[in-house]
Design an enzyme around this catalytic site. Structure first.
Site, short mmCIF file in Angstrom:
data_model
loop_
_atom_site.label_atom_id
_atom_site.label_comp_id
_atom_site.label_asym_id
_atom_site.label_seq_id
_atom_site.Cartn_x
_atom_site.Cartn_y
_atom_site.Cartn_z
N HIS A 135 -2.68 50.93 48.29
CA HIS A 135 -3.15 52.29 47.99
C HIS A 135 -4.33 52.30 47.03
CE1 HIS A 135 -0.13 51.35 44.91
NE2 HIS A 135 -0.76 52.19 44.10
N LYS B 267 -10.11 50.39 44.03
CA LYS B 267 -10.47 50.06 42.64
C LYS B 267 -11.38 48.85 42.57
CE LYS B 267 -6.55 52.11 40.20
NZ LYS B 267 -5.29 51.84 39.47
FE LIG Z 1 -4.67 55.32 42.79
#
Ligand SMILES: [Fe+2]
Length: 406
Positions: A242, A246
């Site tokens: 998920h 990043k």
């Molecule tokens: Fe997140």
């Protein structure tokens, strides 16, 4: 009676298939090969013991060794169950159950659907024969029995059953191999997902266990909600990814220990879109419209988007959306948020509360759950939240198995 020479010769030893050379792979106990006539088990059911003795004598003379007799037709089914014969000879006219009744009983059992059953009859009554055929008789032997005919038919029937068993075994083996390969592929796919997710976590403060737990929580909640098994597996498989977006967030934002500025928060929030575009290289709004059927599929020369990538993209894009429409990146509301995103939101927040951060302690699972309760219906899908609550014991078990210190 003169028996043709061809029937007095030893059974022809045919080549066994490659499958037959590995006995461990043969799964049924009635396996039989053309070379193994002496291993075939025959059962003769006839109320006249003398008839049984005569047939046994002829059959033994030609190499059959395991020949059972049964004079009481009421016990025939028990003997079939116990000895699982490769071929059965049934007299039609018997006291108690007649041959047709015994035949019907045997055929009602799926495990004996392919067992050859010969009917012994002194009559040429076509109606009786039609009934026997309808009940599953393989063939008929006329009384008095012609020895040559008996041996030829029995041998042919055994050979037929042998080939049937071989084909069935090959089908079973192929099915087993497909199952093994599928399990291997599934396991390797899961390992790759965890490796990728751990690579992302290396840049963050989470341990690799966080992504494993989130995936398993998502699987539990999805199943409790009644999501179809293969789809629930996809949710569980892809939920650990998920936060893959990043990877694209600069260190000075991602690793900043202090509170983020408004501008840094905007940068951080981009990880949802970056994650979706890692899996599906389309503008996020267009992707969402495609999911709702409001936007055409990508051009024909684009590779098709697999279910696994579609689910992964949905989770990455929407796991920070809120049920009441105040989440990000798009402020989707209610069921506008894909179910997999709503479930992952629950799992992610629950696990984050249980993890220590520079600005907060690690809360116990029970305290984390209590802290989330007021957000049922605001942050979280109420139905998913209830499913989460109802499988909380399983959630605790996952937490225990994949503790950060284990
Ligand atoms: Fe997140």
């Amino acid at each position: 009676m003169i028996v043709p020479e061809v029937l007095t010769k030893e059974p022809v030893r045919s080549e066994r298939s490659a499958f037959a050379t590995d006995p461990a792979r043969l799964t049924t106990e009635t396996e039989l090969f053309p070379a193994d006539i002496d291993q075939a088990t025959l059962l003769i059911v006839d109320d006249e013991e003398l008839n049984i003795r005569v047939l046994k004598t002829h059959l033994r003379h030609k190499g059959f060794k395991k020949i059972l007799g049964c004079v009481d037709s009421d016990n025939a089914l028990q003997m079939v169950d116990k000895h699982r014969p490769d071929l059965i000879i049934l007299d039609i006219v018997m006291p108690g159950k007649d041959g047709i009744e015994v035949l019907a009983e045997i055929r009602s059992r799926s495990e004996f659907a392919s067992t050859p059953i010969f009917m012994l009859t002194a009559s040429d009554d076509p109606v009786q024969k039609a009934i026997a055929l309808e009940k599953g008789a393989t063939d008929f032997l006329s009384k008095p029995v012609d020895t040559a005919e008996l041996l030829a038919r029995v041998r042919n029937a055994i050979a037929m059953k042998t080939h049937f068993n071989l084909l069935r075994n090959q089908a079973n083996i192929l099915e087993m191999l497909v199952r093994e390969r599928t399990a291997e592929l599934r396991a390797s796919r899961m390992e790759l997902v965890y490796c990728l997710a751990r690579a992302v976590e290396c840049r963050d403060t989470n341990t690799g266990k966080h992504v494993v737990r989130v995936g398993q929580y998502v699987g539990l909640i999805a199943r409790r909600l009644g999501v179809e098994q293969s789809l629930a597996e996809l949710y569980e498989l892809t939920a650990p990814l998920h936060d893959i977006g990043k990877i694209g967030i600069p260190d000075h934002v991602l690793l900043k220990p202090e509170s983020l500025t408004a501008q840094e928060t905007e940068i951080m929030r981009l990880h949802c879109i970056k994650g979706q575009q890692t899996f599906v290289d389309l503008p996020p709004k267009r992707w969402l419209e495609m999911q709702r059927g409001n936007s055409p599929e990508p051009p024909g020369d684009s590779p098709p988007i697999s279910r696994v990538l579609a689910v992964a993209a949905n989770i990455a894009l929407t796991h920070h959306e809120w049920w009441n429409g105040t989440g990000y990146p798009f402020g989707l509301r209610g069921e506008e948020i894909p179910l997999e995103g709503r479930i992952t939101a629950l799992a992610d927040v629950f696990d984050a509360l249980g993890t220590a951060r520079p600005y907060k302690p690690a809360f116990s699972p029970e305290d984390s759950f209590e802290m989330m309760k007021p957000q049922r219906g605001s942050h979280f899908d109420p139905e998913a939240f209830d499913a989460f609550e109802s499988c909380f014991n399983d959630v605790l078990a996952v937490r225990g198995t994949h503790d950060d210190d284990s």
